[in-house]
Design a protein around this motif. Structure first.
Motif, PDB file in Angstrom:
ATOM      1  N   PHE A   9       0.830  -1.206   0.000  1.00 36.99           N
ATOM      2  CA  PHE A   9       0.000   0.000   0.000  1.00 36.99           C
ATOM      3  C   PHE A   9       0.865   1.258   0.000  1.00 36.99           C
ATOM      4  O   PHE A   9       0.652   2.179  -0.801  1.00 36.99           O
ATOM      5  CB  PHE A   9      -0.924  -0.017   1.224  1.00 36.99           C
ATOM      6  N   ILE A  10       1.872   1.292   0.861  1.00 34.75           N
ATOM      7  CA  ILE A  10       2.756   2.453   0.952  1.00 34.75           C
ATOM      8  C   ILE A  10       3.585   2.595  -0.314  1.00 34.75           C
ATOM      9  O   ILE A  10       3.731   3.705  -0.847  1.00 34.75           O
ATOM     10  CB  ILE A  10       3.646   2.362   2.203  1.00 34.75           C
ATOM     11  N   SER A  11       4.101   1.502  -0.824  1.00 37.41           N
ATOM     12  CA  SER A  11       4.906   1.598  -2.048  1.00 37.41           C
ATOM     13  C   SER A  11       4.058   2.015  -3.243  1.00 37.41           C
ATOM     14  O   SER A  11       4.531   2.745  -4.120  1.00 37.41           O
ATOM     15  CB  SER A  11       5.624   0.286  -2.319  1.00 37.41           C
ATOM     16  N   TYR A  12       2.795   1.591  -3.293  1.00 37.10           N
ATOM     17  CA  TYR A  12       1.904   2.021  -4.366  1.00 37.10           C
ATOM     18  C   TYR A  12       1.691   3.531  -4.325  1.00 37.10           C
ATOM     19  O   TYR A  12       1.788   4.213  -5.342  1.00 37.10           O
ATOM     20  CB  TYR A  12       0.560   1.291  -4.263  1.00 37.10           C
ATOM     21  N   TRP A  13       1.396   4.071  -3.149  1.00 37.72           N
ATOM     22  CA  TRP A  13       1.132   5.510  -3.049  1.00 37.72           C
ATOM     23  C   TRP A  13       2.412   6.324  -3.228  1.00 37.72           C
ATOM     24  O   TRP A  13       2.371   7.443  -3.733  1.00 37.72           O
ATOM     25  CB  TRP A  13       0.438   5.848  -1.736  1.00 37.72           C
ATOM     26  N   TYR A  14       3.558   5.771  -2.854  1.00 36.72           N
ATOM     27  CA  TYR A  14       4.821   6.456  -3.103  1.00 36.72           C
ATOM     28  C   TYR A  14       5.106   6.507  -4.600  1.00 36.72           C
ATOM     29  O   TYR A  14       5.559   7.531  -5.123  1.00 36.72           O
ATOM     30  CB  TYR A  14       5.971   5.762  -2.357  1.00 36.72           C
ATOM     31  N   LEU A  15       4.820   5.434  -5.300  1.00 37.10           N
ATOM     32  CA  LEU A  15       4.978   5.422  -6.751  1.00 37.10           C
ATOM     33  C   LEU A  15       4.034   6.432  -7.404  1.00 37.10           C
ATOM     34  O   LEU A  15       4.428   7.149  -8.334  1.00 37.10           O
ATOM     35  CB  LEU A  15       4.735   4.023  -7.315  1.00 37.10           C
ATOM     36  N   GLN A  16       2.808   6.519  -6.921  1.00 39.80           N
ATOM     37  CA  GLN A  16       1.874   7.511  -7.451  1.00 39.80           C
ATOM     38  C   GLN A  16       2.386   8.926  -7.214  1.00 39.80           C
ATOM     39  O   GLN A  16       2.261   9.803  -8.080  1.00 39.80           O
ATOM     40  CB  GLN A  16       0.493   7.343  -6.808  1.00 39.80           C
ATOM     41  N   TYR A  17       2.968   9.172  -6.047  1.00 40.44           N
ATOM     42  CA  TYR A  17       3.563  10.475  -5.744  1.00 40.44           C
ATOM     43  C   TYR A  17       4.705  10.775  -6.701  1.00 40.44           C
ATOM     44  O   TYR A  17       4.810  11.885  -7.242  1.00 40.44           O
ATOM     45  CB  TYR A  17       4.037  10.489  -4.288  1.00 40.44           C
TER      46      TYR A  17
END
Length: 80
Positions: A9-17
């Protein structure tokens, strides 16, 4: 299992950022500098909101209440 889901979840949102801000094109040191500047700006925004927003909100509520209820309005005296 839960740890992996949180990590994904965190890596997904970091990639989106990274993709939304185009930070992924920067060098690693440039990315760190950009992230540090962003964190500093967000911290200053949160601090000023915490310090100043309650007083401004109280003043706005006071003026709205005084306007609606008609309190603390100067009296108009005819002929003076």
């Amino acid at each position: 299992m839960v740890f992996n889901r949180v990590k994904n979840f965190i890596s997904y949102w970091y990639l989106q950022y990274l993709l939304a801000t185009s930070v992924y094109m920067l060098e690693p040191i440039e990315r760190r500098i950009f992230n540090c500047c962003l964190i500093i700006v967000l911290a200053m925004f949160m601090y000023t909101s915490y310090v100043f927003l309650p007083d401004h909100a109280r003043m706005i509520v006071y003026f709205i209440n005084s306007y609606i209820l008609g309190k603390n309005q100067p009296e108009i005296v005819d002929g003076v």
